[in-house]
Scaffold this motif. Structure first.
Motif, PDB file in Angstrom:
ATOM      1  N   ASN A  55     114.243  28.056  -7.432  1.00 34.80           N
ATOM      2  CA  ASN A  55     115.271  27.072  -7.085  1.00 34.80           C
ATOM      3  C   ASN A  55     116.258  26.836  -8.225  1.00 34.80           C
ATOM      4  O   ASN A  55     117.089  25.929  -8.152  1.00 34.80           O
ATOM      5  CB  ASN A  55     114.610  25.740  -6.703  1.00 34.80           C
ATOM      6  N   LYS A  56     116.161  27.670  -9.287  1.00 42.63           N
ATOM      7  CA  LYS A  56     117.071  27.574 -10.434  1.00 42.63           C
ATOM      8  C   LYS A  56     116.912  26.278 -11.220  1.00 42.63           C
ATOM      9  O   LYS A  56     117.783  25.904 -12.008  1.00 42.63           O
ATOM     10  CB  LYS A  56     118.536  27.704  -9.988  1.00 42.63           C
ATOM     11  N   VAL A  57     115.785  25.601 -11.025  1.00 49.62           N
ATOM     12  CA  VAL A  57     115.523  24.375 -11.783  1.00 49.62           C
ATOM     13  C   VAL A  57     114.994  24.737 -13.163  1.00 49.62           C
ATOM     14  O   VAL A  57     115.435  24.202 -14.180  1.00 49.62           O
ATOM     15  CB  VAL A  57     114.513  23.468 -11.042  1.00 49.62           C
ATOM     16  N   GLU A  58     114.040  25.653 -13.214  1.00 48.57           N
ATOM     17  CA  GLU A  58     113.490  26.148 -14.475  1.00 48.57           C
ATOM     18  C   GLU A  58     114.189  27.457 -14.830  1.00 48.57           C
ATOM     19  O   GLU A  58     114.240  28.386 -14.026  1.00 48.57           O
ATOM     20  CB  GLU A  58     111.981  26.386 -14.334  1.00 48.57           C
ATOM     21  N   LYS A  59     114.744  27.542 -16.032  1.00 49.31           N
ATOM     22  CA  LYS A  59     115.502  28.723 -16.437  1.00 49.31           C
ATOM     23  C   LYS A  59     114.885  29.465 -17.612  1.00 49.31           C
ATOM     24  O   LYS A  59     115.353  30.526 -17.989  1.00 49.31           O
ATOM     25  CB  LYS A  59     116.945  28.328 -16.756  1.00 49.31           C
ATOM     26  N   ASP A 124     107.961  14.903   1.784  1.00 52.43           N
ATOM     27  CA  ASP A 124     109.107  14.747   0.883  1.00 52.43           C
ATOM     28  C   ASP A 124     110.424  14.916   1.639  1.00 52.43           C
ATOM     29  O   ASP A 124     111.388  14.172   1.409  1.00 52.43           O
ATOM     30  CB  ASP A 124     109.036  15.780  -0.255  1.00 52.43           C
ATOM     31  N   ILE A 125     110.474  15.889   2.531  1.00 56.86           N
ATOM     32  CA  ILE A 125     111.689  16.135   3.309  1.00 56.86           C
ATOM     33  C   ILE A 125     112.003  14.924   4.178  1.00 56.86           C
ATOM     34  O   ILE A 125     113.151  14.461   4.240  1.00 56.86           O
ATOM     35  CB  ILE A 125     111.525  17.401   4.177  1.00 56.86           C
ATOM     36  N   ALA A 126     110.984  14.401   4.853  1.00 57.65           N
ATOM     37  CA  ALA A 126     111.183  13.231   5.716  1.00 57.65           C
ATOM     38  C   ALA A 126     111.633  12.017   4.897  1.00 57.65           C
ATOM     39  O   ALA A 126     112.500  11.244   5.331  1.00 57.65           O
ATOM     40  CB  ALA A 126     109.895  12.916   6.460  1.00 57.65           C
ATOM     41  N   THR A 127     111.077  11.854   3.701  1.00 60.98           N
ATOM     42  CA  THR A 127     111.443  10.723   2.844  1.00 60.98           C
ATOM     43  C   THR A 127     112.890  10.825   2.372  1.00 60.98           C
ATOM     44  O   THR A 127     113.627   9.829   2.346  1.00 60.98           O
ATOM     45  CB  THR A 127     110.503  10.654   1.627  1.00 60.98           C
ATOM     46  N   ILE A 128     113.302  12.022   2.003  1.00 59.48           N
ATOM     47  CA  ILE A 128     114.691  12.229   1.561  1.00 59.48           C
ATOM     48  C   ILE A 128     115.661  11.878   2.681  1.00 59.48           C
ATOM     49  O   ILE A 128     116.664  11.193   2.474  1.00 59.48           O
ATOM     50  CB  ILE A 128     114.904  13.689   1.100  1.00 59.48           C
ATOM     51  N   ILE A 129     115.352  12.344   3.886  1.00 59.22           N
ATOM     52  CA  ILE A 129     116.228  12.074   5.025  1.00 59.22           C
ATOM     53  C   ILE A 129     116.274  10.575   5.323  1.00 59.22           C
ATOM     54  O   ILE A 129     117.333  10.008   5.589  1.00 59.22           O
ATOM     55  CB  ILE A 129     115.771  12.861   6.268  1.00 59.22           C
ATOM     56  N   ALA A 130     115.114   9.916   5.264  1.00 61.67           N
ATOM     57  CA  ALA A 130     115.078   8.468   5.499  1.00 61.67           C
ATOM     58  C   ALA A 130     115.893   7.717   4.456  1.00 61.67           C
ATOM     59  O   ALA A 130     116.527   6.697   4.755  1.00 61.67           O
ATOM     60  CB  ALA A 130     113.631   7.981   5.494  1.00 61.67           C
ATOM     61  N   ARG A 162     112.233  27.244  -0.534  1.00 60.59           N
ATOM     62  CA  ARG A 162     113.395  26.383  -0.714  1.00 60.59           C
ATOM     63  C   ARG A 162     112.927  24.976  -1.052  1.00 60.59           C
ATOM     64  O   ARG A 162     111.861  24.547  -0.641  1.00 60.59           O
ATOM     65  CB  ARG A 162     114.265  26.371   0.545  1.00 60.59           C
ATOM     66  N   SER A 163     113.743  24.259  -1.784  1.00 64.96           N
ATOM     67  CA  SER A 163     113.359  22.908  -2.209  1.00 64.96           C
ATOM     68  C   SER A 163     113.396  21.941  -1.037  1.00 64.96           C
ATOM     69  O   SER A 163     114.081  22.176  -0.028  1.00 64.96           O
ATOM     70  CB  SER A 163     114.294  22.416  -3.316  1.00 64.96           C
ATOM     71  N   ALA A 164     112.687  20.821  -1.182  1.00 65.62           N
ATOM     72  CA  ALA A 164     112.676  19.789  -0.145  1.00 65.62           C
ATOM     73  C   ALA A 164     114.082  19.231   0.058  1.00 65.62           C
ATOM     74  O   ALA A 164     114.494  18.935   1.186  1.00 65.62           O
ATOM     75  CB  ALA A 164     111.705  18.673  -0.538  1.00 65.62           C
ATOM     76  N   LYS A 165     114.824  19.107  -1.019  1.00 68.68           N
ATOM     77  CA  LYS A 165     116.189  18.576  -0.944  1.00 68.68           C
ATOM     78  C   LYS A 165     117.086  19.469  -0.098  1.00 68.68           C
ATOM     79  O   LYS A 165     117.812  18.995   0.787  1.00 68.68           O
ATOM     80  CB  LYS A 165     116.765  18.449  -2.357  1.00 68.68           C
ATOM     81  N   THR A 259     119.802   1.736  -3.317  1.00 70.50           N
ATOM     82  CA  THR A 259     120.749   2.650  -3.945  1.00 70.50           C
ATOM     83  C   THR A 259     120.155   4.038  -4.023  1.00 70.50           C
ATOM     84  O   THR A 259     119.032   4.229  -4.437  1.00 70.50           O
ATOM     85  CB  THR A 259     121.091   2.168  -5.370  1.00 70.50           C
ATOM     86  N   ILE A 260     120.985   5.010  -3.660  1.00 67.02           N
ATOM     87  CA  ILE A 260     120.565   6.406  -3.705  1.00 67.02           C
ATOM     88  C   ILE A 260     121.410   7.117  -4.738  1.00 67.02           C
ATOM     89  O   ILE A 260     122.626   7.149  -4.644  1.00 67.02           O
ATOM     90  CB  ILE A 260     120.766   7.075  -2.336  1.00 67.02           C
ATOM     91  N   SER A 261     120.774   7.678  -5.710  1.00 66.09           N
ATOM     92  CA  SER A 261     121.503   8.409  -6.726  1.00 66.09           C
ATOM     93  C   SER A 261     122.207   9.593  -6.112  1.00 66.09           C
ATOM     94  O   SER A 261     121.637  10.330  -5.328  1.00 66.09           O
ATOM     95  CB  SER A 261     120.530   8.900  -7.818  1.00 66.09           C
ATOM     96  N   SER A 262     123.440   9.830  -6.512  1.00 60.59           N
ATOM     97  CA  SER A 262     124.209  10.924  -5.945  1.00 60.59           C
ATOM     98  C   SER A 262     123.678  12.273  -6.369  1.00 60.59           C
ATOM     99  O   SER A 262     124.021  13.285  -5.796  1.00 60.59           O
ATOM    100  CB  SER A 262     125.674  10.806  -6.390  1.00 60.59           C
ATOM    101  N   THR A 263     122.830  12.342  -7.388  1.00 61.32           N
ATOM    102  CA  THR A 263     122.290  13.617  -7.822  1.00 61.32           C
ATOM    103  C   THR A 263     121.127  14.067  -6.972  1.00 61.32           C
ATOM    104  O   THR A 263     120.671  15.187  -7.082  1.00 61.32           O
ATOM    105  CB  THR A 263     121.799  13.533  -9.283  1.00 61.32           C
ATOM    106  N   SER A 264     120.583  13.196  -6.120  1.00 65.11           N
ATOM    107  CA  SER A 264     119.363  13.537  -5.419  1.00 65.11           C
ATOM    108  C   SER A 264     119.584  14.191  -4.077  1.00 65.11           C
ATOM    109  O   SER A 264     118.643  14.491  -3.382  1.00 65.11           O
ATOM    110  CB  SER A 264     118.512  12.271  -5.224  1.00 65.11           C
ATOM    111  N   SER A 265     120.832  14.420  -3.674  1.00 65.24           N
ATOM    112  CA  SER A 265     121.088  15.067  -2.402  1.00 65.24           C
ATOM    113  C   SER A 265     121.616  16.459  -2.634  1.00 65.24           C
ATOM    114  O   SER A 265     121.977  16.849  -3.731  1.00 65.24           O
ATOM    115  CB  SER A 265     122.087  14.253  -1.579  1.00 65.24           C
ATOM    116  N   GLY A 266     121.679  17.229  -1.555  1.00 57.13           N
ATOM    117  CA  GLY A 266     122.099  18.612  -1.675  1.00 57.13           C
ATOM    118  C   GLY A 266     123.555  18.781  -1.290  1.00 57.13           C
ATOM    119  O   GLY A 266     124.326  17.853  -1.167  1.00 57.13           O
ATOM    120  N   GLY A 267     123.945  20.057  -1.032  1.00 60.45           N
ATOM    121  CA  GLY A 267     125.298  20.349  -0.596  1.00 60.45           C
ATOM    122  C   GLY A 267     126.313  19.949  -1.637  1.00 60.45           C
ATOM    123  O   GLY A 267     126.206  20.275  -2.808  1.00 60.45           O
ATOM    124  N   ILE A 268     127.335  19.189  -1.214  1.00 60.94           N
ATOM    125  CA  ILE A 268     128.411  18.839  -2.128  1.00 60.94           C
ATOM    126  C   ILE A 268     127.924  17.966  -3.258  1.00 60.94           C
ATOM    127  O   ILE A 268     128.493  17.956  -4.346  1.00 60.94           O
ATOM    128  CB  ILE A 268     129.557  18.113  -1.382  1.00 60.94           C
TER     129      ILE A 268
END
Length: 281
Positions: A55-59, A124-130, A162-165, A259-268
C-alpha cells in the motif's frame, strides 16, 4: 546399552549444532510465496509489513524483509539457487528478486489468521464509512452494524491486498443501492487576494455548498462547506483565478459533531497531509 548412550549423546549434540551452509533458520515470520516457470520461491517478512509495503505505506525494504535471501522453503531454511533466480527473474540480485516476490507473491497465512484478518478489515471498512458518511434523510451517521449489514446485501468482496481506507471509499457508491447514504461535507476556508477576489468569488459560489462566513478585510476570506468531490476543482479554480496567490485551508469534516481528519479518507483526500494543512497554490 550404556555404550550406545555414550556414542549417541555426542552425535546428537553434533546434529543440533550443525546447520548446512545453504540453510538459514528463521522463526515468527510471514511468508510470501511466488511460483514461476515451475519453481517455487519464498521470502521471509515481518508480520503486518507486507500489506504496508504493497500500500506504499512502508518504503524501507529492511523494515519488511527479515532476510534479503530468496528461499525455496523458508520453514526448512533452504535457499534458492542463483541459476534458478537468473532463469526465472532475469537477475541474480537477491534483494531485487525479493521485491518482485513481495509485489506479486501470495502472503501465506493460516486459515485461522486469515479469518481474523478478514473480520478485522471488514469491521475497519464499516467503521470508516460510518465516520465519513451520513444518512441523507436524518443527517446523522449510520451505526456500524447497519453498514456491515448493507455490505452483505451488496455482496461486498474483500480485497486483502488493498487498504481498508481504499476499499471503504470504493464501496460507498455501491451502498447507495441499499442506503440513503452520502459523504459528509468538508469544511474549508478559502482566501483570495483583493485584486482577483470579486471575479473568483463568482465562480466559487457555483461550486461550494453552504457559505458560513465571509470577510472582505485585506482581501476576501470565505468559510464554507463543500462536497468532497468538489475539493480538487475548487483548488484548481483558486489556483487559476489568483495566479498562485490564493489558498485553500481544510478545516474538517463533521458527522454529528465528530471531527474527521482529512488525512484519513481516500481518493482526493490523499492530497491532505494533515487536518489543517494549508494548501498554498
Amino acid at each position: 546399552k550404556n555404550r550406545r548412550k555414550l556414542i549417541s549423546l555426542p552425535f546428537l549434540r553434533w546434529i543440533r549444532m550443525f546447520t548446512p551452509v545453504n540453510q538459514v533458520r528463521l522463526t515468527n515470520v510471514a511468508i510470501v510465496r511466488y511460483k514461476k516457470k515451475g519453481k517455487r520461491f519464498e521470502i521471509a517478512c515481518y508480520k503486518n509489513k507486507v500489506v504496508s509495503w504493497r500500500n506504499k505505506v512502508e518504503k524501507d525494504i529492511d523494515e519488511v524483509l527479515q532476510s534479503h535471501n530468496v528461499f525455496t522453503n523458508v520453514s526448512k531454511g533452504t535457499l534458492a539457487k542463483s541459476k534458478d533466480l537468473e532463469r526465472c527473474f532475469g537477475i541474480a540480485d537477491q534483494t531485487e528478486c525479493c521485491k518482485i516476490i513481495l509485489e506479486k507473491g501470495q502472503l501465506q497465512v493460516s486459515q485461522k489468521e486469515r479469518k481474523v484478518q478478514s473480520e478485522n478489515m471488514l469491521r475497519d471498512i464499516a467503521t470508516i464509512i460510518a465516520d465519513k458518511c451520513i444518512n441523507i434523510d436524518t443527517k446523522l451517521p449510520f451505526p456500524v452494524a447497519t453498514i456491515q449489514s448493507a455490505m452483505k446485501e451488496v455482496k461486498f468482496s474483500l480485497k486483502p491486498n488493498r487498504s481498508a481506507k481504499q476499499q471503504a471509499m470504493d464501496l460507498i457508491p455501491h451502498l447507495e443501492k441499499e442506503l440513503p447514504i452520502a459523504r459528509a461535507q468538508m469544511r474549508v476556508r478559502i482566501i483570495l487576494p483583493e485584486r482577483q477576489a470579486k471575479e473568483v468569488k463568482k465562480s466559487l459560489v457555483k461550486v461550494v455548498g453552504t457559505v458560513e462566513n465571509e470577510d472582505w478585510d485585506f482581501g476576501y476570506e470565505m468559510t464554507a462547506r463543500i462536497d468532497p468531490g468538489s475539493y480538487r476543482g475548487i483548488v484548481e479554480l483558486v489556483a487559476a483565478g489568483t495566479k498562485g496567490k490564493g489558498s485553500v485551508d481544510i478545516l474538517d469534516c463533521k458527522v454529528q459533531g465528530t471531527t474527521i481528519s482529512s488525512t484519513s479518507s481516500g481518493g482526493i483526500e490523499d492530497d491532505l497531509k494533515q487536518k489543517t494543512n494549508n494548501l498554498r497554490i
